[in-house]
Design a protein around this motif. Structure first.
Motif, mmCIF file in Angstrom:
data_model
loop_
_atom_site.group_PDB
_atom_site.id
_atom_site.type_symbol
_atom_site.label_atom_id
_atom_site.label_comp_id
_atom_site.label_asym_id
_atom_site.label_seq_id
_atom_site.Cartn_x
_atom_site.Cartn_y
_atom_site.Cartn_z
ATOM 1 N N UNK A 138 0.851 -1.194 0.000
ATOM 2 C CA UNK A 138 0.000 0.000 0.000
ATOM 3 C C UNK A 138 0.881 1.236 0.000
ATOM 4 N N UNK A 139 0.779 2.038 -1.036
ATOM 5 C CA UNK A 139 1.556 3.273 -1.121
ATOM 6 C C UNK A 139 0.861 4.393 -0.366
ATOM 7 N N UNK A 140 1.668 5.176 0.361
ATOM 8 C CA UNK A 140 1.176 6.350 1.083
ATOM 9 C C UNK A 140 1.773 7.574 0.395
ATOM 10 N N UNK A 141 0.991 8.298 -0.397
ATOM 11 C CA UNK A 141 1.541 9.465 -1.099
ATOM 12 C C UNK A 141 2.170 10.456 -0.128
ATOM 13 N N UNK A 142 3.275 11.002 -0.506
ATOM 14 C CA UNK A 142 3.990 11.932 0.368
ATOM 15 C C UNK A 142 3.174 13.197 0.629
ATOM 16 N N UNK A 143 2.240 13.513 -0.264
ATOM 17 C CA UNK A 143 1.400 14.711 -0.108
ATOM 18 C C UNK A 143 0.106 14.413 0.654
ATOM 19 N N UNK A 144 0.024 13.230 1.282
ATOM 20 C CA UNK A 144 -1.178 12.894 2.054
ATOM 21 C C UNK A 144 -1.354 13.855 3.221
ATOM 22 N N UNK A 203 -6.768 4.407 -0.108
ATOM 23 C CA UNK A 203 -7.996 5.036 -0.641
ATOM 24 C C UNK A 203 -8.078 6.530 -0.337
ATOM 25 N N UNK A 204 -8.446 7.312 -1.330
ATOM 26 C CA UNK A 204 -8.561 8.766 -1.212
ATOM 27 C C UNK A 204 -9.995 9.199 -1.520
ATOM 28 N N UNK A 205 -10.347 10.389 -1.034
ATOM 29 C CA UNK A 205 -11.696 10.917 -1.274
ATOM 30 C C UNK A 205 -11.775 11.728 -2.552
ATOM 31 N N UNK A 206 -10.646 12.162 -3.065
ATOM 32 C CA UNK A 206 -10.659 13.035 -4.227
ATOM 33 C C UNK A 206 -10.693 14.500 -3.839
ATOM 34 N N UNK A 207 -10.794 14.776 -2.534
ATOM 35 C CA UNK A 207 -10.779 16.151 -2.050
ATOM 36 C C UNK A 207 -9.352 16.524 -1.646
ATOM 37 N N UNK A 208 -9.158 17.773 -1.324
ATOM 38 C CA UNK A 208 -7.830 18.220 -0.907
ATOM 39 C C UNK A 208 -7.953 19.271 0.180
ATOM 40 N N UNK A 209 -6.935 19.346 1.017
ATOM 41 C CA UNK A 209 -6.821 20.364 2.048
ATOM 42 C C UNK A 209 -5.487 21.052 1.840
ATOM 43 N N UNK A 210 -5.553 22.342 1.455
ATOM 44 C CA UNK A 210 -4.334 23.098 1.168
ATOM 45 C C UNK A 210 -3.479 22.392 0.105
ATOM 46 N N UNK A 211 -4.145 21.715 -0.838
ATOM 47 C CA UNK A 211 -3.430 21.014 -1.897
ATOM 48 C C UNK A 211 -2.980 19.617 -1.511
ATOM 49 N N UNK A 212 -3.246 19.197 -0.268
ATOM 50 C CA UNK A 212 -2.858 17.858 0.197
ATOM 51 C C UNK A 212 -3.955 16.838 -0.124
ATOM 52 N N UNK A 213 -3.568 15.594 -0.291
ATOM 53 C CA UNK A 213 -4.500 14.508 -0.606
ATOM 54 C C UNK A 213 -5.189 14.012 0.669
ATOM 55 N N UNK A 214 -6.510 13.821 0.591
ATOM 56 C CA UNK A 214 -7.282 13.422 1.764
ATOM 57 C C UNK A 214 -7.652 11.944 1.673
#
Length: 418
Positions: A191-197, A383-394
């Motif tokens: 499972x990859x955890x994006x650095x921008x999470x 799994x991601x929601x497709x939303x972002x907070x300050x450009x970060x992946x949620x």
């Protein structure tokens, strides 16, 4: 003169029989008993050999005397220039015993080399991460969870190396990739955890100061946790935001990554679409090709060339690491000391692990990584929601919770990643 020898019964005048003048009939005569002296045993005739010649020399010579001895193929007693003593024939070789000794010797050699290799490799491991400093940890589940980190550490790299590998010269180190590898009875899951999470930094104890820092609900990118207080805070942050217990930590830097690839002679990859990125130094055509160390590092670091940026990069990282593990764990590498030791040396020189990591656990991690591409496991992004907070992946919290429960219980993963 009498015809009868002395000691016979009757004289010449008492003979009866045919031609006898006596009117008495002839009666049975007693045969005389003659005693003979016993014949002494005779020795075989002794025929002295001629000078320089044995008993059996000479054409057609046979003394007729047999001592009862059977002579083998060795020296013959009394032969020319030979020893007069009897020489026993050489016994037939015991091939069964020789085979057992040979097999035993081979086993001893293999064991000696294996034990020596184990201690050599174990001594090169850098056990620098102390997970006992991580507080408020989730409960352990079934299977084993590894946090695998690729850092941009430039430790041990020369200025020429940095230029060649397009790493830059930034001080300190950050994480370029983070993955959770679960090894269980239902196959491995990567499972990859994006650095921008987007994650929350929880309360933690400083790895150097030992001071406790209370959580304030601060939201940051995941790689910021590593930059702030190293591996221990990164593990604490991953556990807090996922609820999954991390059993082992494994980190490798830029230099070691490239050296491993070069040590095994490159990694074959099938690149579906050509791409180029001046930041990482990537310049690839589409199709199957073998990447060297420099090209491999560029491949796994590239993100600006893709529409999905960091998400596409994590997919390439998973694909490459699985191919690297698959092509390294082959008989041509494992059984060839001229490839095995350089490969192990290249990786172990820059590999950083937790204090409880053993070579056995590290080997299990490696083969679990290989199993991801062998049809035995699953690879995905969290799994991601497709939303972002300050450009970060949620992250999708509901799906993440379901995924973690399946991993804890070592169940087959059914959750789909992004």
């Amino acid at each position: 003169m009498s015809d009868w020898p002395e000691g016979r019964n009757g004289g010449p005048g008492e003979r009866y029989g045919r031609g006898s003048a006596s009117p008495r009939p002839e009666s049975a005569r007693a045969m005389p008993h003659v005693r003979r002296r016993p014949t002494p045993p005779q020795s075989p005739p002794h025929i002295p050999p001629q000078q320089g010649q044995g008993y059996d020399d000479g054409p057609g010579y046979d003394s007729g005397y047999n001592t009862g001895q059977v002579y083998g193929g060795g020296q013959r007693g009394g032969g020319r220039g030979g020893d007069s003593g009897y020489v026993q024939p050489r016994p037939a070789p015991n091939w069964g015993r020789r085979l057992k000794v040979g097999v035993l010797s081979l086993v001893v050699v293999v064991l000696a080399v294996s034990v020596g290799t184990y201690f050599w490799a174990d001594g090169k491991l850098k056990r620098e991460v102390d997970l006992s400093k991580v507080i408020d940890r989730p409960s352990e589940g079934d299977g084993t969870n590894y946090l695998v980190v690729g850092s941009d550490s430039r430790e041990g790299m020369t200025a020429e190396d940095k230029k060649k590998l397009h790493t830059g010269s930034a001080e300190g180190k950050r994480t370029d990739s983070m993955m959770i590898l679960h090894d269980g009875s239902n196959g491995p899951t990567l499972i990859s955890l994006p650095r921008d999470s987007n994650v929350e930094i929880p309360s933690f104890v400083g790895s150097e100061s030992g001071k406790k820092f209370e959580g304030t609900g601060r939201q940051v990118k995941l790689n910021a946790a590593y930059a702030e207080d190293g591996p221990e805070l990164l593990v604490r942050t991953v556990e807090f935001n996922t609820g999954l217990h991390i059993d082992h930590y494994v980190e490798i830097g830029f230099g070691g990554f490239a050296k491993i690839v070069d040590a095994i002679g490159g990694v074959e990859m099938d690149i579906p679409k050509a791409f180029k990125d001046k930041n990482s130094g990537a310049d690839f055509q589409a199709g199957k090709q073998t990447l060297n160390g420099e090209q491999s590092l560029a491949f796994v670091r590239t993100r600006y060339a893709f529409a999905g940026s960091d998400l596409d990069r994590t997919k390439n990282q998973q694909k490459f690491l699985a191919a690297l593990a698959s092509q390294t764990a082959t008989p041509s590498t494992i059984l060839n000391p001229f490839k095995l030791y350089p490969t192990m040396g290249a990786g172990l020189d820059t590999l950083i692990v937790d204090k409880d990591m053993s070579l056995w656990s590290l080997g299990n991690m490696f083969f679990a990584m290989k199993g991801v591409t062998g049809g035995e496991g699953t690879s995905m992004n969290i799994p991601l929601t497709g939303q972002s907070v300050n450009g970060n992946l949620v992250w999708d919290k509901d799906k993440v919770k379901q995924l973690v429960e399946q991993l804890k219980n070592d169940e087959k993963v059914t959750v789909k990643g992004s």
